[in-house]
Motif scaffolding. Structure first.
Motif, short mmCIF file in Angstrom:
data_model
loop_
_atom_site.label_atom_id
_atom_site.label_comp_id
_atom_site.label_asym_id
_atom_site.label_seq_id
_atom_site.Cartn_x
_atom_site.Cartn_y
_atom_site.Cartn_z
N LYS A 193 23.16 4.56 35.55
CA LYS A 193 24.18 3.53 35.31
C LYS A 193 25.51 3.84 35.98
N GLU A 194 25.58 4.98 36.65
CA GLU A 194 26.81 5.33 37.38
C GLU A 194 26.99 4.37 38.56
N ASP A 195 28.23 4.03 38.85
CA ASP A 195 28.53 3.13 39.96
C ASP A 195 27.97 3.66 41.28
N ILE A 196 28.09 4.97 41.49
CA ILE A 196 27.64 5.56 42.75
C ILE A 196 26.13 5.40 42.93
N TYR A 197 25.38 5.40 41.84
CA TYR A 197 23.93 5.20 41.90
C TYR A 197 23.63 3.82 42.49
N LYS A 198 24.38 2.84 42.02
CA LYS A 198 24.18 1.47 42.51
C LYS A 198 24.71 1.33 43.94
N GLU A 199 25.88 1.90 44.20
CA GLU A 199 26.48 1.79 45.54
C GLU A 199 25.57 2.39 46.62
N ALA B 57 21.44 13.33 47.05
CA ALA B 57 22.48 12.48 46.44
C ALA B 57 23.09 13.17 45.23
N ILE B 58 22.26 13.80 44.39
CA ILE B 58 22.79 14.51 43.21
C ILE B 58 23.63 15.70 43.65
N ALA B 59 23.17 16.43 44.67
CA ALA B 59 23.92 17.59 45.15
C ALA B 59 25.28 17.17 45.69
N LEU C 168 25.94 12.21 39.17
CA LEU C 168 24.65 11.55 39.00
C LEU C 168 23.69 12.33 38.10
N LEU C 169 23.95 13.60 37.88
CA LEU C 169 23.06 14.42 37.06
C LEU C 169 23.27 14.10 35.59
#
Length: 117
Positions: free
Chosen positions: A63-69, A85-87, A92-93
């Motif tokens: 649900k983080e914005d960066i996940y969607k972006e 992406a998580i690193a 995101l973690l």
């Protein structure tokens, strides 16, 4: 007892509750503020193994914005792309994560980490 680490975000109430629960049990816990010290892609792969997750997205905050972006929900995204992406964006973690030498649990709810002990 073996070494216990918690991937911790002090701004997160669940993370604080999980850390307190471990401390109340008298466990010696190494606190890793993963936003300041992100995990490498290799460490994330090992963490996924310890969590026994087939899908890396189960350890991601979708649900983080960066996940969607970054369109990380796209089915063509590979595991290595998601780890990278998580690193790069440790927010995101999913948090908190308690890790022992042999296993790990996400502390949602906080009591779920007690399965490790």
């Amino acid at each position: 007892m073996s070494q216990i680490r918690i991937l911790h975000n002090p701004r997160c109430s669940k993370s604080r509750q999980t850390l307190q629960l471990l401390q109340d049990k008298g466990l010696d816990v190494e606190v890793v503020e993963y936003l300041k010290t992100p995990l490498s892609t290799d460490e994330l792969a090992l963490l996924q193994q310890k969590l026994a997750l087939n899908d890396i997205r189960a350890m991601m905050r979708t649900k983080e914005d960066i996940y969607k972006e970054l369109e990380l929900g796209a089915p063509q995204r590979s595991e290595s792309e998601l780890r990278a992406a998580i690193a790069t964006h440790p927010i995101l973690l999913e948090r908190p994560v308690v890790i022992t030498e042999t296993a790990a649990r996400i502390g949602r709810p906080p009591e779920s980490v007690l399965e490790l002990f």
